[in-house]
Design an enzyme around this catalytic site. Sequence first.
Site, PDB file in Angstrom:
ATOM      1  N   TYR A 265     -62.916 -51.838 -70.514  1.00 59.25           N
ATOM      2  CA  TYR A 265     -64.205 -52.438 -70.913  1.00 59.25           C
ATOM      3  C   TYR A 265     -65.169 -51.317 -71.246  1.00 59.25           C
ATOM      4  O   TYR A 265     -65.269 -50.308 -70.526  1.00 59.25           O
ATOM      5  CB  TYR A 265     -64.770 -53.289 -69.772  1.00 59.25           C
ATOM      6  CG  TYR A 265     -66.143 -53.873 -70.059  1.00 59.25           C
ATOM      7  CD1 TYR A 265     -66.278 -55.139 -70.599  1.00 59.25           C
ATOM      8  CD2 TYR A 265     -67.303 -53.146 -69.776  1.00 59.25           C
ATOM      9  CE1 TYR A 265     -67.527 -55.680 -70.865  1.00 59.25           C
ATOM     10  CE2 TYR A 265     -68.557 -53.677 -70.048  1.00 59.25           C
ATOM     11  CZ  TYR A 265     -68.668 -54.946 -70.586  1.00 59.25           C
ATOM     12  OH  TYR A 265     -69.906 -55.470 -70.861  1.00 59.25           O
TER      13      TYR A 265
ATOM     14  N   GLU B 145     -70.739 -54.686 -77.022  1.00 57.60           N
ATOM     15  CA  GLU B 145     -69.799 -54.886 -75.907  1.00 57.60           C
ATOM     16  C   GLU B 145     -68.386 -54.982 -76.475  1.00 57.60           C
ATOM     17  O   GLU B 145     -68.092 -55.870 -77.267  1.00 57.60           O
ATOM     18  CB  GLU B 145     -70.142 -56.165 -75.142  1.00 57.60           C
ATOM     19  CG  GLU B 145     -69.207 -56.415 -73.965  1.00 57.60           C
ATOM     20  CD  GLU B 145     -69.476 -57.759 -73.303  1.00 57.60           C
ATOM     21  OE1 GLU B 145     -69.631 -57.789 -72.073  1.00 57.60           O
ATOM     22  OE2 GLU B 145     -69.520 -58.769 -74.031  1.00 57.60           O
TER      23      GLU B 145
END
Length: 396
Positions: free
Chosen positions: A116, A204
């Site tokens: 991530y 993101e």
Amino acid sequence: MNIHEYQARELFEKFGVATTRGAVASTPDEAVAVAQGLGTKEFVVKAQIHAGGRGKGTFQNGFKGGVHITDSVEKVRELAGQMLGQVLVTHQTGPEGKLVSKVLIAEPATIAKELYFAILLDRASGAPVIIASTEGGVDIEHVAEHTPEKIFREPIHPTLGLQAFQTRKIAKALGLTGKQITAASKLFSAMFKLFLARDCSQIEVNPLVITKTGELLALDAKFNFDDNALYRQPEILALRDKSEEDPREVAASEFSLNYIGLDGNIACLVNGAGLAMATMDIIQHAGGKPANFLDVGGGASKDQVTAAFKIILSDPNVQGILVNIFGGIMDCNIIATGILAAAKETALSIPLVVRLEGNNVEAGKKTLAESGLAVISANDLDDAAKKIVAAVKKAA
């Protein structure tokens, strides 16, 4: 403002962020053409909507999943046909779902590890911050709740920007080694360049993957942009898909109004974001439920007030309206005139409570009182909230 995944990939390619090859299609035939052009043995078919959870979503026609992998070009056609023109429901769309008008056809990645990575604007420090985790492929909120120690934060200096030593530090925190650190540093630097150049408030990437051959690729991304900077970002503004947005919010933006629809039955028309939040809170405190956030700004015109009323009344759940205006720059009498014009033009038939205070307030109150319309006047915010809640209950 949000953009689609395929648009995010186009930005990645422009700024040198490593990702897989792919293109968007609007018809099954276009999907087949893209698949044939990729020349790979397998293909990923992904529904394009502004929502996460697509892989686990369900179409209203009963078809399961908005993300599929296939090794057949004809299966690409079939999958695209089952997705395009259909409504996909995920945990982020709500039960109403979103209409799929485009699909992304891309080459799949042989994933060895999911990570991530995100760049956000930290409101507390007023500077960007990088958030990274070895736990990619799942909601970062879940990681924060259950394994917060696996989340790594790296603040970025507002004037110096992202430094080379920081990119290496982040790469090592993600467990990368050798040539992967060099590739990660290049990818992180390119991502930060994109963040600044396009006035992003969020990028993101979930997942950022390590392939079985050791490559580092950004597979899926969510972008947010600073709405206040869109005037200098025509390229980004052109990516806006109004069909993905609440039509009331689209209409509000055309009149420079700030509107967010909620699920209550008492509409609010207020000048100033802070005052709007306070108005929503006090409606709730009085036993009501706000139907929207609507900030008309510090100098709303008669036309803007009329537009605001029309937007409010387009919500079938609205059973009453509370107008709360503090006239600093704004003239209360102009607002009063706008309220009356809007009430007449929309043939208003639900309770309307108005609280005015500030600049030229006496003239404004007089205009309302002499109008002959059923406008309920309030002395202060607490009085206004109690009156609109009572009026809505009485009319029900």
